[in-house]
Design a protein around this motif. Structure first.
Motif, PDB file in Angstrom:
ATOM      1  N   GLN A  85      40.289  40.672  38.975  1.00 44.54           N
ATOM      2  CA  GLN A  85      40.421  39.214  38.597  1.00 44.54           C
ATOM      3  C   GLN A  85      41.003  38.731  39.975  1.00 44.54           C
ATOM      4  OE1 GLN A  85      42.556  41.986  38.066  1.00 44.54           O
ATOM      5  NE2 GLN A  85      44.316  41.389  36.813  1.00 44.54           N
ATOM      6  N   GLN A  86      41.582  39.421  40.886  1.00 46.25           N
ATOM      7  CA  GLN A  86      41.970  38.666  42.154  1.00 46.25           C
ATOM      8  C   GLN A  86      40.863  38.273  42.998  1.00 46.25           C
ATOM      9  OE1 GLN A  86      45.691  38.513  43.006  1.00 46.25           O
ATOM     10  NE2 GLN A  86      44.745  36.663  44.084  1.00 46.25           N
ATOM     11  N   TRP A  90      43.824  33.803  32.235  1.00 48.81           N
ATOM     12  CA  TRP A  90      44.589  33.207  33.715  1.00 48.81           C
ATOM     13  C   TRP A  90      44.164  31.786  33.861  1.00 48.81           C
ATOM     14  CZ3 TRP A  90      47.736  36.500  36.597  1.00 48.81           C
ATOM     15  CH2 TRP A  90      47.678  37.721  36.360  1.00 48.81           C
ATOM     16  N   ARG A  94      50.182  37.673  43.309  1.00 45.17           N
ATOM     17  CA  ARG A  94      49.501  39.015  43.628  1.00 45.17           C
ATOM     18  C   ARG A  94      50.432  39.945  42.888  1.00 45.17           C
ATOM     19  NH1 ARG A  94      48.563  36.413  48.600  1.00 45.17           N
ATOM     20  NH2 ARG A  94      50.504  36.906  49.736  1.00 45.17           N
ATOM     21  N   VAL A 102      49.878  40.138  39.150  1.00 43.30           N
ATOM     22  CA  VAL A 102      48.475  40.756  39.032  1.00 43.30           C
ATOM     23  C   VAL A 102      48.974  42.263  39.089  1.00 43.30           C
ATOM     24  CG1 VAL A 102      46.311  41.445  39.893  1.00 43.30           C
ATOM     25  CG2 VAL A 102      47.103  38.979  39.611  1.00 43.30           C
ATOM     26  N   ASN A 120      48.505  44.936  35.692  1.00 48.46           N
ATOM     27  CA  ASN A 120      47.587  45.972  35.842  1.00 48.46           C
ATOM     28  C   ASN A 120      48.309  47.233  35.572  1.00 48.46           C
ATOM     29  OD1 ASN A 120      45.332  44.125  36.215  1.00 48.46           O
ATOM     30  ND2 ASN A 120      45.368  44.527  38.505  1.00 48.46           N
TER      31      ASN A 120
END
Length: 359
Positions: free
Chosen positions: A231-232, A265, A323, A326, A330
């Motif tokens: 996703q990043q 998101w 970040r 995320v 995760n």
């Protein structure tokens, strides 16, 4: 009401954890200095997901079962949405629509209406494609042309329609960029409205000049079958493709049923290059921030208004928080197979943390 967006799709073979990742940059032709039209993000429970009058004017048909939906709206005060997802891991987005001005206040459905209704009533991608096709045949305006991207954790489809006829193609490429600006289904037609000549190009048959242009990928590359795209990476892809005229960006990470949790998101603010993504999951009782909705007597969301006054240093801090978010999610998803009530206020908390940097 027209809708345009640059869409990016990466199939599970290329994605970490076997997810399908769908990213979308909404375009805003009315943007002035990057401000543009406010984008609302709204959550609907099963009790209210089909309440209210459609934007095209057609009456809603009753549905035996409905699903919870998170919906992004193209502008304040409309009933439908240009992007959204439901609790079963179906995500739908408009990449292009035109010719819908004539449909308003008639017995028609706009593309944004179709997105909301399909999300509310479809438990997987196949059901969503059939539902969209049925709504087009029954309620699309004769002058309308649409491209709709439909995904679930296992597959992605593109539906193109002209008037009351439609054709759909299942995406076989590992990754695809779908730009706005024309009909996208061409020679490959896997499903269609009854009687359509599937031996001909749908786009050429219905408007040769409206065929969608080709476009190269940008940002981090989704290499063939290496299962590393995240996703990043999609955030950075949308940032690389965005501009001051982009209205909002969204990313759906659709995880296979039983193995993980799908996460959606949203920036809720213009120009992904100057925004941060905030997560939403279908927890037991989601509560999202009123800052992502236009309040009575207002023309913009408060998040949108405060973002317009941001300081450059705020973005650096917010990217670091993004970040971290995320990584934490995760890790959570790797340990849990369902979203608990711990995540009820996930989007709300992230939005409210963001605006603290703007005040």
């Amino acid at each position: 009401m027209s809708s345009s967006a640059d869409c990016f799709i990466v199939l599970p073979a290329n994605c970490a954890a076997g997810s399908l990742i769908f990213g979308r940059n909404a375009e805003d032709t009315d943007a002035v200095g990057g401000v543009g039209v406010a984008t609302e993000v709204c959550y609907y429970d099963v009790s209210d997901v089909l309440e209210g009058k459609t934007d095209g004017g057609a009456a809603l048909e009753p549905a035996a079962d409905t699903l919870r939906v998170i919906l992004q709206k193209p502008k304040p005060g409309v009933w439908g949405g240009d992007f959204g997802a439901n609790e079963r891991g179906v995500a739908i987005g408009l990449s292009w629509s035109t010719g819908q001005a004539e449909a308003k206040d008639t017995d028609s459905l706009l593309g944004s209406d179709i997105v909301r209704i399909a999300l509310a009533t479809s438990s997987d991608v196949d059901a969503a494609v059939e539902r969209i096709g049925g709504l087009i045949v029954k309620h699309s305006n004769d002058s309308s042309k649409l491209n709709i991207v439909v995904c679930d954790p296992c597959a992605a489809w593109i539906v193109s329609s002209a008037g009351k006829v439609w054709a759909a193609e299942q995406l076989k490429e590992s990754w695809k960029r779908l730009p706005s600006g024309g009909l996208s289904v061409t020679q490959t037609i896997d499903k269609s409205s009854e009687g359509l000549d599937t031996s001909a190009s749908f786009a050429a048959a219905h408007d040769a000049e409206a065929q969608a242009p080709a476009a190269d990928w940008c940002g981090p590359k989704a290499e063939g079958g290496d299962a590393s795209f995240t996703q990043q990476d999609m955030f950075e892809t949308l940032r690389a493709a965005s501009s001051e005229g982009s209205r909002a960006a969204s990313v759906s990470v659709l995880s296979a049923k039983g193995s993980s949790i799908s996460c959606h998101w949203f920036t809720g603010t213009p120009n992904a290059a100057e925004s941060v993504f905030k997560p939403f999951v279908f927890a037991p009782n989601p509560r999202i921030s009123p800052l992502t909705q236009v309040q009575p007597e207002a023309e913009q969301t408060l998040l949108h208004s405060l973002h317009a006054n941001r300081k450059p240093a705020a973005l650096e801090h917010l990217r670091s928080l993004e970040r971290s978010c995320v990584d934490e999610l995760n890790n959570y998803f790797s340990l849990q197979d369902h979203a608990s009530d711990e995540l009820d206020e996930l989007l709300k908390d992230c939005v409210e943390a963001e605006v603290k940097f703007y005040r």
